[in-house]
Scaffold this active site. Structure first.
Site, PDB file in Angstrom:
ATOM      1  N   CYS A  42      81.805  24.134  39.223  1.00 54.56           N
ATOM      2  CA  CYS A  42      80.874  23.733  38.208  1.00 54.56           C
ATOM      3  C   CYS A  42      80.869  24.722  37.260  1.00 54.56           C
ATOM      4  O   CYS A  42      80.801  26.064  37.575  1.00 54.56           O
ATOM      5  CB  CYS A  42      79.605  23.482  38.854  1.00 54.56           C
ATOM      6  SG  CYS A  42      78.000  23.457  38.034  1.00 54.56           S
ATOM      7  N   CYS A  68      74.536  22.688  43.993  1.00 51.86           N
ATOM      8  CA  CYS A  68      75.694  22.052  43.538  1.00 51.86           C
ATOM      9  C   CYS A  68      76.666  21.802  44.354  1.00 51.86           C
ATOM     10  O   CYS A  68      77.366  22.844  44.897  1.00 51.86           O
ATOM     11  CB  CYS A  68      75.860  22.088  42.016  1.00 51.86           C
ATOM     12  SG  CYS A  68      77.451  21.700  41.154  1.00 51.86           S
ATOM     13  N   ARG A 111      67.975  58.858  38.776  1.00 53.11           N
ATOM     14  CA  ARG A 111      68.086  58.523  39.846  1.00 53.11           C
ATOM     15  C   ARG A 111      69.515  57.620  40.328  1.00 53.11           C
ATOM     16  O   ARG A 111      69.973  57.739  41.194  1.00 53.11           O
ATOM     17  CB  ARG A 111      66.764  57.636  40.393  1.00 53.11           C
ATOM     18  CG  ARG A 111      67.081  57.398  41.966  1.00 53.11           C
ATOM     19  CD  ARG A 111      65.598  56.858  42.395  1.00 53.11           C
ATOM     20  NE  ARG A 111      65.653  55.378  42.110  1.00 53.11           N
ATOM     21  CZ  ARG A 111      65.839  54.630  43.357  1.00 53.11           C
ATOM     22  NH1 ARG A 111      66.366  55.299  44.766  1.00 53.11           N
ATOM     23  NH2 ARG A 111      66.268  53.484  43.314  1.00 53.11           N
ATOM     24  N   CYS A 146      77.085  19.931  35.739  1.00 51.25           N
ATOM     25  CA  CYS A 146      78.525  19.229  35.980  1.00 51.25           C
ATOM     26  C   CYS A 146      78.155  17.846  36.443  1.00 51.25           C
ATOM     27  O   CYS A 146      79.329  17.055  36.523  1.00 51.25           O
ATOM     28  CB  CYS A 146      79.261  20.154  36.956  1.00 51.25           C
ATOM     29  SG  CYS A 146      78.889  20.213  38.689  1.00 51.25           S
ATOM     30  N   GLU A 195      49.493  60.120  46.343  1.00 48.21           N
ATOM     31  CA  GLU A 195      49.731  60.473  44.655  1.00 48.21           C
ATOM     32  C   GLU A 195      49.667  59.523  44.034  1.00 48.21           C
ATOM     33  O   GLU A 195      50.056  58.184  44.538  1.00 48.21           O
ATOM     34  CB  GLU A 195      50.907  61.250  44.870  1.00 48.21           C
ATOM     35  CG  GLU A 195      51.352  62.402  45.706  1.00 48.21           C
ATOM     36  CD  GLU A 195      52.574  62.693  45.441  1.00 48.21           C
ATOM     37  OE1 GLU A 195      53.609  62.204  44.794  1.00 48.21           O
ATOM     38  OE2 GLU A 195      52.837  63.593  46.622  1.00 48.21           O
ATOM     39  N   ASP A 219      54.068  55.127  36.664  1.00 51.70           N
ATOM     40  CA  ASP A 219      55.175  54.019  36.003  1.00 51.70           C
ATOM     41  C   ASP A 219      56.308  54.684  35.180  1.00 51.70           C
ATOM     42  O   ASP A 219      55.780  54.624  33.617  1.00 51.70           O
ATOM     43  CB  ASP A 219      54.643  52.946  35.599  1.00 51.70           C
ATOM     44  CG  ASP A 219      55.316  51.521  35.606  1.00 51.70           C
ATOM     45  OD1 ASP A 219      54.842  50.607  35.084  1.00 51.70           O
ATOM     46  OD2 ASP A 219      56.330  51.719  36.335  1.00 51.70           O
ATOM     47  N   LYS A 265      51.143  56.469  41.592  1.00 54.46           N
ATOM     48  CA  LYS A 265      52.553  56.062  41.347  1.00 54.46           C
ATOM     49  C   LYS A 265      52.712  55.933  39.896  1.00 54.46           C
ATOM     50  O   LYS A 265      52.148  55.013  39.441  1.00 54.46           O
ATOM     51  CB  LYS A 265      52.973  54.770  42.247  1.00 54.46           C
ATOM     52  CG  LYS A 265      54.156  54.517  42.094  1.00 54.46           C
ATOM     53  CD  LYS A 265      54.490  53.369  43.116  1.00 54.46           C
ATOM     54  CE  LYS A 265      55.940  52.618  43.101  1.00 54.46           C
ATOM     55  NZ  LYS A 265      56.650  52.860  41.823  1.00 54.46           N
ATOM     56  N   LYS A 299      51.086  49.168  46.078  1.00 51.85           N
ATOM     57  CA  LYS A 299      51.148  48.839  44.678  1.00 51.85           C
ATOM     58  C   LYS A 299      49.682  48.119  44.463  1.00 51.85           C
ATOM     59  O   LYS A 299      49.148  47.292  45.258  1.00 51.85           O
ATOM     60  CB  LYS A 299      52.082  47.776  44.483  1.00 51.85           C
ATOM     61  CG  LYS A 299      53.541  48.187  44.811  1.00 51.85           C
ATOM     62  CD  LYS A 299      54.062  49.204  43.639  1.00 51.85           C
ATOM     63  CE  LYS A 299      54.658  48.425  42.613  1.00 51.85           C
ATOM     64  NZ  LYS A 299      56.103  47.835  42.771  1.00 51.85           N
ATOM     65  N   TYR A 315      57.011  65.496  41.802  1.00 53.26           N
ATOM     66  CA  TYR A 315      56.370  65.251  43.065  1.00 53.26           C
ATOM     67  C   TYR A 315      57.092  65.555  44.335  1.00 53.26           C
ATOM     68  O   TYR A 315      56.769  65.007  45.664  1.00 53.26           O
ATOM     69  CB  TYR A 315      55.931  63.623  42.990  1.00 53.26           C
ATOM     70  CG  TYR A 315      56.908  62.777  42.873  1.00 53.26           C
ATOM     71  CD1 TYR A 315      58.184  62.508  43.598  1.00 53.26           C
ATOM     72  CD2 TYR A 315      56.904  62.081  41.616  1.00 53.26           C
ATOM     73  CE1 TYR A 315      59.093  61.887  43.310  1.00 53.26           C
ATOM     74  CE2 TYR A 315      58.147  61.142  41.287  1.00 53.26           C
ATOM     75  CZ  TYR A 315      59.041  61.113  42.249  1.00 53.26           C
ATOM     76  OH  TYR A 315      60.017  60.409  41.825  1.00 53.26           O
ATOM     77  N   CYS A 351      73.935  17.776  39.706  1.00 48.86           N
ATOM     78  CA  CYS A 351      73.758  18.837  39.011  1.00 48.86           C
ATOM     79  C   CYS A 351      73.515  18.487  37.288  1.00 48.86           C
ATOM     80  O   CYS A 351      74.325  17.834  37.007  1.00 48.86           O
ATOM     81  CB  CYS A 351      75.130  19.560  39.249  1.00 48.86           C
ATOM     82  SG  CYS A 351      75.140  21.109  38.334  1.00 48.86           S
TER      83      CYS A 351
HETATM   84  S1  IVH Z   1      58.231  59.752  46.037  1.00 53.52           S
HETATM   85  C1  IVH Z   1      61.418  59.388  48.960  1.00 53.52           C
HETATM   86  N1  IVH Z   1      56.196  59.922  44.332  1.00 53.52           N
HETATM   87  O1  IVH Z   1      58.173  54.991  42.541  1.00 53.52           O
HETATM   88  C2  IVH Z   1      60.340  59.458  48.065  1.00 53.52           C
HETATM   89  N2  IVH Z   1      57.799  58.338  43.815  1.00 53.52           N
HETATM   90  O2  IVH Z   1      58.932  52.750  44.151  1.00 53.52           O
HETATM   91  C3  IVH Z   1      60.536  58.706  46.925  1.00 53.52           C
HETATM   92  N3  IVH Z   1      57.231  57.175  41.843  1.00 53.52           N
HETATM   93  O3  IVH Z   1      61.804  55.934  42.777  1.00 53.52           O
HETATM   94  C4  IVH Z   1      59.640  59.055  45.681  1.00 53.52           C
HETATM   95  N4  IVH Z   1      55.332  58.110  41.319  1.00 53.52           N
HETATM   96  O4  IVH Z   1      60.548  56.648  40.670  1.00 53.52           O
HETATM   97  C5  IVH Z   1      57.240  59.161  44.661  1.00 53.52           C
HETATM   98  N5  IVH Z   1      54.246  60.397  43.279  1.00 53.52           N
HETATM   99  C6  IVH Z   1      55.329  59.577  43.551  1.00 53.52           C
HETATM  100  C7  IVH Z   1      55.768  58.533  42.486  1.00 53.52           C
HETATM  101  C8  IVH Z   1      56.994  58.113  42.830  1.00 53.52           C
HETATM  102  C9  IVH Z   1      56.155  57.203  40.968  1.00 53.52           C
HETATM  103  C10 IVH Z   1      58.572  56.200  41.716  1.00 53.52           C
HETATM  104  C11 IVH Z   1      59.855  56.910  41.921  1.00 53.52           C
HETATM  105  C12 IVH Z   1      60.310  56.042  42.891  1.00 53.52           C
HETATM  106  C13 IVH Z   1      59.761  54.760  43.022  1.00 53.52           C
HETATM  107  C14 IVH Z   1      59.715  54.144  44.122  1.00 53.52           C
END
Ligand code: IVH
Length: 687
Positions: free
Chosen positions: A444, A439, A146, A424, A123, A127, A125, A327, A239, A421
């Protein structure tokens, strides 16, 4: 009478139609009527509800507009912890994850399941901000952030305003109904275009613009006044489900389809993958399309598809073993180091920080970057005046990744760590075997300040108003020289100091007073013991009845806590063997710090809400964190029944190392299987 029935029917029809069109528009991105037609339906519903308020229901689409402001957010408890994800930064790390998964399932029948159906789901990820939304009988009744994974903030009125999130689940077609209670998890986000527009509006109002879409989403979601949230264009992708029990699904892919069929927005780019090679190609695809997408993604999430396999793999204290976040490489930019200064932290560690020519990286202006420590400076061969590549990854402090040596002019200067330092003037020392310079002066002022700021911070003692500037001023004026001195402050001492009038002085004193009633885990975290973060502090607090007992704990006692290793245990013991620290804690206790423990009522509540309550539980294999009889006792305390053999009456089988035939039997009978780590997660109180 007849008329009223007709009106009610019309209202119901309008609601259904509008909900359906919301789904087409927001979830499928494929509207089937024009905006004007939609507005006309919406207006008609609004007018009818205004004339017949007795027919307004909380799930009506008109109720997505916000409620009166709140004083503060209430806590929101996650019945199943909302874990975070481990990161893979390279292809190799992803392949290692795949190896771990396969190894973890070796010798179980689950391996075959994996090879025959899709092994993973990939999936994007998103942001944004992770949330949980609870539907009861199909109606949205609560939503929370969360938080720390167990307890977040109750943002129910705000979550209702998220575009495309139905207030009532609407199963489409021939699909299983949602269970009576279902908690859905997802990520609230803001589209890039909406974010730019919002920032323009913010500037127009003279309000500060948001740094990036994620901050904008988080800031909008955490408004105490939900009518402000309602004006912010927030969206969501769902998700997952908190607790899957009671649903006849066997794979994560089915879960996603189920969510979609209930009318929830699910990301359309999610894909099942047969092998890890497929995963790599889908991830490449996502990376290529990343910039065309209307929302920001910072990677891909790879999840084991089979739910039984997920349960079997279980989780560590922080993250599941069945999923990983792959990532995309972070944003980078080129700039120049103007100067290198040295910061002194609360443990006395000196951190060199590069002062940069300001540069915008992914929409955020970066002025400083950490150089970590002196060894790093030598390893990367960094000189003052160098042109460098700076990286900013998510929440992490920006760092210098690489020097552009070809750009050197000969004007650059070598940086050396100071021998004294910078704050201090005490001698700087380097403990044998450590890279860090420290230090040597425990008093300090930089250390004192940093430790007081940490002590007062939100997750620690939560003293509102005790921020960086105030602490700096109080320490510089000699009013506070150590943490316990905070509790010697009075309104009289504060009034008249820079930034303090009558009211602000009173507010700070009240906040200090309030902080005296705290919990043991907060106090442990607040002390700032190296390696003891929030989560570890909580694990420790669950085991020790008081701070006094922790002060005399032995390494072995600490190491017997699951999740606490040698490093943490050693650090805690070292910390309390320092007479200065002991004296400090004693002074804190003398200043009437009072530790709340969960009362009996609360414990009873926990027992009632435990997933073991009324369930027949069987153990098989060796548990690593406790003896079999301890585990059995825990289940009984939580209202469960322990049985020695697996039968159709068994509800849960807890599996330790080297499980025996009971495990096979559980699988063949389709009984829910729980690994030790998962079992531990369901124990809210541990002695
Ligand atoms: S699964 C135990 N699926 O990424 C499973 N997370 O780095 C946990 N996030 O806290 C989450 N897209 O906020 C999942 N398709 C996706 C996601 C996703 C974004 C975020 C989520 C999580 C964070 C973890």
């Amino acid at each position: 009478m007849e008329d009223l029935r007709k009106i009610k029917e019309r209202i119901e029809t309008l609601r259904k139609e509008i909900t359906l069109h919301n789904y087409y528009y927001y979830a499928l991105d494929r509207p089937v009527i024009s905006d004007e037609e939609y507005d006309a339906l919406f207006r008609e519903l609004q007018e009818l509800e205004r004339a017949y308020p007795q027919f307004i229901t909380p799930d009506s689409p008109t109720q997505k507009v916000g409620h009166p402001p709140l004083e503060e957010f209430k806590p929101f408890e996650h019945v199943v912890p909302m874990l975070s994800l481990e990161n893979a930064m390279t292809e190799e790390e992803l392949l290692n994850f795949d190896k771990r998964v396969r190894k973890g399932l070796e010798g179980t029948p689950l391996r075959d399941i994996l090879d025959s159906s899709g092994m993973y789901v990939v999936e994007p990820k998103i942001d944004g901000v992770a949330v949980e939304i609870v539907y009861e009988k199909g109606i949205l009744i609560a939503g929370g952030t969360r938080g720390d994974g167990r307890i977040g903030e109750d943002i129910t009125p705000n979550i209702k305003t998220v575009r495309g999130l139905p207030l009532r689940l609407m199963p489409f077609g021939n699909v299983p109904d949602p269970p009576p209670v279902v908690s859905v998890r997802g990520e609230v986000y803001m589209e890039k275009g909406d974010f730019l527009k919002l920032n323009e509006e913010q500037r127009g109002r003279g309000a500060p613009p948001f740094a990036n879409p994620r901050n904008a989403a988080a800031g909008s979601l955490r408004q105490l006044d939900s009518s402000i949230t309602a004006q912010r264009p927030l969206r969501i992708f769902c998700y997952g489900i908190g607790k899957i029990e009671g649903l006849s699904v066997t794979t994560h892919w089915e879960v996603l389809n189920l969510l979609r069929s209930w009318g929830l927005p699910v990301n359309p780019l999610s894909r099942p993958c047969k092998t890890v090679q497929d995963v790599l190609s889908i991830v490449d695809d996502l990376r290529d399309r990343r910039h065309e997408l209307p929302y920001e993604i910072d990677g891909a999430v790879v999840k084991v598809n089979n739910l039984e396999a997920q349960r079997y793999l279980g989780e560590t204290t922080r993250s599941p073993r069945w999923a990983i976040a792959y990532k995309f490489s972070a944003y980078t930019a080129q700039t120049r180091i103007k100067n290198i200064r040295v910061q002194v932290g609360r443990t006395g560690v000196l951190t060199p920080v590069a002062e940069l020519e300001p540069v915008s990286i992914g929409g955020v202006v970066v002025r400083n970057a950490t150089l970590h420590n002196y060894d790093e400076i030598l390893r990367k061969n960094i000189l003052v005046g160098d042109h460098v590549i700076v990286r900013r990854a998510g929440d992490v402090i920006p760092e210098v990744v690489e020097v552009l040596k070809e750009k050197r002019t000969g004007e650059e200067r070598v940086f050396t760590m100071p021998s004294h330092c910078p704050v201090c003037g005490s001698e700087v020392i380097q403990n044998p075997g450590e890279t860090a310079h420290r230090c040597s002066n425990p008093r300090c002022s930089a250390r004192v300040k940093a430790s007081i700021i940490h002590f007062s911070s939100r997750d620690a003692m939560d003293i509102e108003g005790m921020g960086e500037k105030t602490v700096e001023m109080l320490v510089d004026r000699g009013l506070v020289n150590s943490i316990p001195d905070i509790y010697t402050l009075s309104k009289e001492k504060l009034v008249g100091l820079p930034g303090f009038g009558d009211l602000s002085a009173e507010n700070l004193i009240n906040a200090i007073e309030r902080s005296k009633r705290t919990t043991l885990d907060r106090l442990i975290f607040a002390l700032g013991i190296p390696y003891v973060g929030r989560y570890t502090a909580r694990l420790i607090a669950e085991r020790f009845p008081s701070i006094k007992s922790l002060m005399s704990a032995r390494r072995e006692d600490l190491m017997s806590i699951p999740g606490v290793g040698e490093k943490v245990a050693g650090s805690v013991v070292d910390y309390f063997s320092d007479p200065n620290h002991r004296e400090m804690v004693n002074r804190l206790l003398e200043s009437a710090i009072e530790i709340k423990t969960p009362g009996e009522e609360e414990t009873k509540e926990l027992e009632k809400s435990s997933i073991f309550s009324g369930k027949v539980v069987v153990f098989t294999g060796t548990l690593s964190s406790m003896t079999r009889s301890e585990a059995e006792e825990l289940v009984e305390r939580m209202g469960g029944k322990v049985s020695k053999s697996v039968s159709r009456n068994t509800d849960i089988v807890v599996v330790g190392e080297n499980p025996g035939s009971k495990y096979q039997k559980a699988l063949s009978l389709g009984i829910s299987v729980m690994r030790e780590s998962e079992f531990l997660n369901h124990i809210p109180f541990r002695k």
